[in-house]
Design a protein around this motif. Structure first.
Motif, mmCIF file in Angstrom:
data_model
loop_
_atom_site.group_PDB
_atom_site.id
_atom_site.type_symbol
_atom_site.label_atom_id
_atom_site.label_comp_id
_atom_site.label_asym_id
_atom_site.label_seq_id
_atom_site.Cartn_x
_atom_site.Cartn_y
_atom_site.Cartn_z
ATOM 1 N N ALA A 147 0.835 -1.204 0.000
ATOM 2 C CA ALA A 147 0.000 0.000 0.000
ATOM 3 C C ALA A 147 0.869 1.253 0.000
ATOM 4 C CB ALA A 147 -0.929 -0.004 1.213
ATOM 5 N N ALA A 148 1.990 1.210 0.729
ATOM 6 C CA ALA A 148 2.909 2.350 0.740
ATOM 7 C C ALA A 148 3.494 2.592 -0.650
ATOM 8 C CB ALA A 148 4.026 2.102 1.752
ATOM 9 N N VAL A 149 3.798 1.513 -1.365
ATOM 10 C CA VAL A 149 4.308 1.654 -2.731
ATOM 11 C C VAL A 149 3.256 2.295 -3.632
ATOM 12 C CG1 VAL A 149 5.105 0.376 -4.755
ATOM 13 C CG2 VAL A 149 5.903 -0.275 -2.487
ATOM 14 N N ASN A 150 2.005 1.852 -3.502
ATOM 15 C CA ASN A 150 0.933 2.422 -4.322
ATOM 16 C C ASN A 150 0.679 3.886 -3.988
ATOM 17 O OD1 ASN A 150 0.466 0.042 -5.728
ATOM 18 N ND2 ASN A 150 -0.985 -0.715 -4.208
ATOM 19 N N LEU A 151 0.772 4.241 -2.712
ATOM 20 C CA LEU A 151 0.597 5.639 -2.323
ATOM 21 C C LEU A 151 1.718 6.506 -2.886
ATOM 22 C CD1 LEU A 151 -0.559 5.237 1.391
ATOM 23 C CD2 LEU A 151 -1.932 6.043 -0.538
ATOM 24 N N ALA A 152 2.928 5.957 -2.924
ATOM 25 C CA ALA A 152 4.045 6.705 -3.507
ATOM 26 C C ALA A 152 3.817 6.935 -4.998
ATOM 27 C CB ALA A 152 5.351 5.945 -3.275
ATOM 28 N N LYS A 153 3.286 5.924 -5.687
ATOM 29 C CA LYS A 153 2.959 6.090 -7.108
ATOM 30 C C LYS A 153 1.916 7.188 -7.299
ATOM 31 C CE LYS A 153 3.858 1.372 -8.732
ATOM 32 N NZ LYS A 153 3.253 0.184 -9.381
ATOM 33 N N ALA A 154 0.886 7.163 -6.452
ATOM 34 C CA ALA A 154 -0.168 8.174 -6.556
ATOM 35 C C ALA A 154 0.378 9.566 -6.269
ATOM 36 C CB ALA A 154 -1.305 7.837 -5.593
ATOM 37 N N ALA A 155 1.294 9.666 -5.296
ATOM 38 C CA ALA A 155 1.881 10.964 -4.968
ATOM 39 C C ALA A 155 2.716 11.497 -6.127
ATOM 40 C CB ALA A 155 2.731 10.844 -3.704
ATOM 41 N N CYS A 156 3.494 10.622 -6.756
ATOM 42 C CA CYS A 156 4.309 11.043 -7.903
ATOM 43 C C CYS A 156 3.427 11.526 -9.049
ATOM 44 C CB CYS A 156 5.195 9.892 -8.370
ATOM 45 S SG CYS A 156 6.535 9.459 -7.232
ATOM 46 N N LYS A 157 2.336 10.810 -9.281
ATOM 47 C CA LYS A 157 1.427 11.211 -10.359
ATOM 48 C C LYS A 157 0.764 12.546 -10.051
ATOM 49 C CE LYS A 157 -2.464 9.529 -13.113
ATOM 50 N NZ LYS A 157 -3.416 8.401 -13.329
ATOM 51 N N ARG A 158 0.381 12.745 -8.804
ATOM 52 C CA ARG A 158 -0.278 13.995 -8.421
ATOM 53 C C ARG A 158 0.681 15.177 -8.495
ATOM 54 N NH1 ARG A 158 -3.281 15.115 -2.589
ATOM 55 N NH2 ARG A 158 -3.994 17.242 -3.063
ATOM 56 N N LEU A 159 1.946 14.937 -8.145
ATOM 57 C CA LEU A 159 2.937 16.012 -8.151
ATOM 58 C C LEU A 159 3.548 16.242 -9.525
ATOM 59 C CD1 LEU A 159 4.710 15.073 -4.802
ATOM 60 C CD2 LEU A 159 3.164 17.001 -5.177
ATOM 61 N N GLY A 160 3.262 15.338 -10.458
ATOM 62 C CA GLY A 160 3.765 15.507 -11.813
ATOM 63 C C GLY A 160 5.238 15.223 -11.968
ATOM 64 N N ILE A 161 5.767 14.304 -11.151
ATOM 65 C CA ILE A 161 7.178 13.946 -11.262
ATOM 66 C C ILE A 161 7.283 12.506 -11.757
ATOM 67 C CG2 ILE A 161 7.876 15.525 -9.444
ATOM 68 C CD1 ILE A 161 8.035 13.201 -7.517
ATOM 69 N N ALA A 162 8.432 12.175 -12.327
ATOM 70 C CA ALA A 162 8.654 10.818 -12.818
ATOM 71 C C ALA A 162 8.590 9.841 -11.652
ATOM 72 C CB ALA A 162 10.002 10.721 -13.516
ATOM 73 N N TYR A 163 7.947 8.679 -11.891
ATOM 74 C CA TYR A 163 7.760 7.738 -10.790
ATOM 75 C C TYR A 163 9.079 7.108 -10.373
ATOM 76 C CZ TYR A 163 6.738 3.581 -8.181
ATOM 77 O OH TYR A 163 6.746 2.615 -7.218
ATOM 78 N N SER A 164 9.394 7.281 -9.098
ATOM 79 C CA SER A 164 10.559 6.658 -8.487
ATOM 80 C C SER A 164 10.367 6.730 -6.983
ATOM 81 C CB SER A 164 11.849 7.372 -8.897
ATOM 82 O OG SER A 164 12.929 6.956 -8.085
ATOM 83 N N ILE A 165 10.452 5.590 -6.314
ATOM 84 C CA ILE A 165 10.299 5.583 -4.862
ATOM 85 C C ILE A 165 11.393 6.428 -4.220
ATOM 86 C CG2 ILE A 165 10.370 4.141 -2.807
ATOM 87 C CD1 ILE A 165 7.846 3.744 -4.215
ATOM 88 N N SER A 166 12.607 6.321 -4.743
ATOM 89 C CA SER A 166 13.716 7.101 -4.198
ATOM 90 C C SER A 166 13.461 8.595 -4.353
ATOM 91 C CB SER A 166 15.014 6.701 -4.906
ATOM 92 O OG SER A 166 16.103 7.452 -4.414
ATOM 93 N N SER A 167 12.964 9.002 -5.527
ATOM 94 C CA SER A 167 12.665 10.416 -5.749
ATOM 95 C C SER A 167 11.536 10.885 -4.841
ATOM 96 C CB SER A 167 12.286 10.649 -7.213
ATOM 97 O OG SER A 167 13.386 10.408 -8.060
ATOM 98 N N CYS A 168 10.537 10.026 -4.662
ATOM 99 C CA CYS A 168 9.408 10.389 -3.800
ATOM 100 C C CYS A 168 9.866 10.567 -2.353
ATOM 101 C CB CYS A 168 8.328 9.314 -3.898
ATOM 102 S SG CYS A 168 6.791 9.739 -3.056
#
Length: 209
Positions: A147-168
């Protein structure tokens, strides 16, 4: 499994034995007409039996074939990569012979998205760190990690940044540190100035990640 409407999508070895279905019609004479029209030679594929699909890299053909090892007809996708690859062709199949070649390839490639979730869960979300042996606790831990991984994906999409857990993680850490500095130093920044710099500052390390 296939009899219960469950189907397999996977990949064949390049030396697999496959046959063209026969095009011969029943003549009304004694005996069954031949079942197959010969073994498939992928170095000289009969394009008259195939449907070609447009792909970015290489050529993709789809056809219905008989698999000797599976003892059944399958839907086959034959992908010939661009020049420079060591492999001459790649064979993907589905036991649901009603699927076309593009669907077989697309469905096969989606499995990597599942592998990426487990990879990110192991590297960044601690999916393997639970030391409990209780089934319910392990179940909760695995679900919380994914769930934490999915939330990170959603956060990256909302913020308009390339998906990366490290970047998030860098993004959230930088935002927290910036707010912490402002709070501890007791300063009252100019909103017009801080709005211009805030996004650049919190994305500083995220871009390099």
């Amino acid at each position: 499994m296939c009899e219960n409407d469950f189907h397999v999508i996977s990949r064949f070895r390049n030396d697999v034995i496959l046959y063209y279905p026969t095009l011969e019609q029943k003549t009304g004479k004694r005996g069954h007409p031949k079942w197959f029209d010969g073994r498939i030679d992928f170095a000289n594929l009969d394009l008259t039996r195939c449907k070609e699909y447009e792909v970015n890299k290489g050529k993709l053909y789809g056809l219905r074939v008989y698999a000797k090892a599976l003892k059944r007809y399958v839907s086959l996708a034959v992908w010939y990569p661009m020049d420079g690859r060591t492999d001459k062709w790649q064979l993907y199949f589905s036991t649901d012979d009603s699927m076309d070649g593009r669907e077989v390839l697309d469905y096969y490639r989606t499995r990597f998205q599942l592998e990426f979730c487990f990879r990110d869960g192991k590297q960044h979300a601690g999916i393997t760190n639970c030391q409990s042996t209780d089934f319910r606790k392990l179940d909760f831990h695995f679900n919380a990690s994914l769930a934490a991984v999915n939330l990170a994906k959603a956060a990256c999409k909302r913020l308009g940044i390339a998906y990366s857990i490290s970047s998030c993680k860098s993004f959230i850490h930088n935002a927290y540190m910036l707010e912490r500095f402002i709070c501890v130093f007791g300063i009252n920044p100019d909103p017009q100035v801080i709005d211009k710099l805030f996004k650049e500052l919190i994305l500083f390390t995220a871009r390099a990640a």
